[in-house]
Write an enzyme that holds these catalytic residues in place. Structure first.
Site, PDB file in Angstrom:
ATOM      1  N   CYS A  30       0.837  -1.198   0.000  1.00 12.09           N
ATOM      2  CA  CYS A  30       0.000   0.000   0.000  1.00 12.09           C
ATOM      3  C   CYS A  30       0.881   1.259   0.000  1.00 12.09           C
ATOM      4  O   CYS A  30       1.451   1.603  -1.026  1.00 12.09           O
ATOM      5  CB  CYS A  30      -0.983  -0.038   1.165  1.00 12.09           C
ATOM      6  SG  CYS A  30      -2.405   1.063   0.952  1.00 12.09           S
ATOM      7  N   HIS A  46      -4.038  -5.210   0.147  1.00 10.11           N
ATOM      8  CA  HIS A  46      -3.613  -5.687   1.465  1.00 10.11           C
ATOM      9  C   HIS A  46      -3.568  -7.222   1.487  1.00 10.11           C
ATOM     10  O   HIS A  46      -4.605  -7.869   1.665  1.00 10.11           O
ATOM     11  CB  HIS A  46      -4.573  -5.183   2.546  1.00 10.11           C
ATOM     12  CG  HIS A  46      -4.379  -3.752   2.887  1.00 10.11           C
ATOM     13  ND1 HIS A  46      -3.844  -3.320   4.076  1.00 10.11           N
ATOM     14  CD2 HIS A  46      -4.626  -2.620   2.172  1.00 10.11           C
ATOM     15  CE1 HIS A  46      -3.781  -2.003   4.102  1.00 10.11           C
ATOM     16  NE2 HIS A  46      -4.258  -1.554   2.939  1.00 10.11           N
ATOM     17  N   GLU A  73      -2.596  -9.091   3.800  1.00 10.23           N
ATOM     18  CA  GLU A  73      -2.855  -9.605   5.149  1.00 10.23           C
ATOM     19  C   GLU A  73      -4.335  -9.708   5.464  1.00 10.23           C
ATOM     20  O   GLU A  73      -4.714 -10.294   6.492  1.00 10.23           O
ATOM     21  CB  GLU A  73      -2.160  -8.718   6.198  1.00 10.23           C
ATOM     22  CG  GLU A  73      -2.829  -7.396   6.492  1.00 10.23           C
ATOM     23  CD  GLU A  73      -2.555  -6.299   5.475  1.00 10.23           C
ATOM     24  OE1 GLU A  73      -2.979  -5.158   5.724  1.00 10.23           O
ATOM     25  OE2 GLU A  73      -1.931  -6.590   4.439  1.00 10.23           O
TER      26      GLU A  73
END
Length: 285
Positions: A93, A222, A224
């Site tokens: 990001c 993202h 994660e």
């Protein structure tokens, strides 16, 4: 080979979720982007890590107040005279935007503000890439209002992932079956949506790239997030590419450096140095 990974936290609430993607989170340390001066960082921190993740975060990579030591770290990767500071780096990001910016790309407003929405990421498969062994397309969660402008993507960066700006996630959610959380169930459910036919649009947004020669990778989404597919695979790819880079450059593993620093009482200089600096509990390994 045991790898030691450093995560530089750009004050993002999702940074610590990255630990879920590691097989051995005890070998990961998180520091804040302004926790050390540059001189302290390159002397007492960086030598003890094999690779670096630059986390998501608010703000813009052009602002030193938002990006901290990440700016100098990325600049050092482009300077042959600073080879002691060279490391494989995975930017996520804001970290992704920082790589694009440092290499000459422009950071601009995204076509749409994407806070918690999903897109199907299409892959341009490339050797030695973070997205290796991931299917195309795959769902990824986006939290951003800025992007690296595709038209100014530096020549040294290879576009490896992109998305169309459409309503594919809304369509998929409307047709998704409801799955109740049942911790006691023997059936393991995931949070991934079924793939849908992606409506192609004129607007194509940069979602991932890699450097042609240096061990630098970036993703705008993202990995994660629990609703992003293949996040664990991406992290394994990063670790594998780190090992290949270390073999190619004959760089000594940080775990060997740690072992050589061990004192007679079993403590290490590395742990003492970083523990003293991480008084707020940012030390995880």
């Amino acid at each position: 080979m045991v790898l030691k990974t450093l995560i530089i936290d750009n004050y993002d609430s999702y940074t610590f979720n990255l630990l879920q993607l590691f097989d051995c989170p005890e070998d990961v340390v998180v520091i804040r982007n302004d926790q050390f001066s540059w001189d302290q960082f390159v002397k007492d921190v960086l030598p003890y890590f094999d690779n670096v993740i630059i986390s998501p975060g608010p703000g813009r990579p052009e602002r030193s107040s938002d990006f901290g030591i990440c700016t100098k770290l990325l600049q050092a990767q482009l300077d042959p005279s600073q080879s002691d500071y060279h490391r494989p780096i995975f930017g996520i990001c804001l970290g992704h935007q920082g790589i694009g910016y440092i290499l000459g790309g422009e950071i601009t407003y995204a076509p749409r503000i994407m806070h918690g929405r999903m897109s199907q990421i299409h892959i341009n498969y490339s050797d030695h890439d973070i997205l290796a062994h991931c299917q195309s397309p795959f769902w990824a969660v986006r939290y951003h209002s800025l992007v690296v402008d595709k038209d100014t993507l530096p020549d040294d960066l290879i576009l490896t992932g992109y998305c169309f700006e459409n309503e594919a996630d809304t369509e998929a959610l409307q047709n998704a079956p409801y799955i109740a959380d049942q911790p006691s169930s023997t059936t393991k459910h995931h949070h991934f949506l079924s793939h849908v036919n992606d409506q192609r649009t004129d607007q194509v947004t940069v979602m991932a790239f890699r450097h042609k020669r240096l061990p630098l990778w970036g993703v705008q989404f993202h990995p994660e997030s629990v609703s992003t597919e293949h996040g664990h695979q991406m992290m394994r790819n990063f670790q594998n590419e780190t090992k290949l880079w270390m073999q190619k450059t004959a760089v000594q593993s940080a775990s060997i450096i740690l072992f050589s620093c061990t004192t007679q009482d079993g403590d290490t200089k590395n742990n003492r140095k970083i523990s003293c600096a991480c008084q707020d509990g940012a030390l995880l390994g």
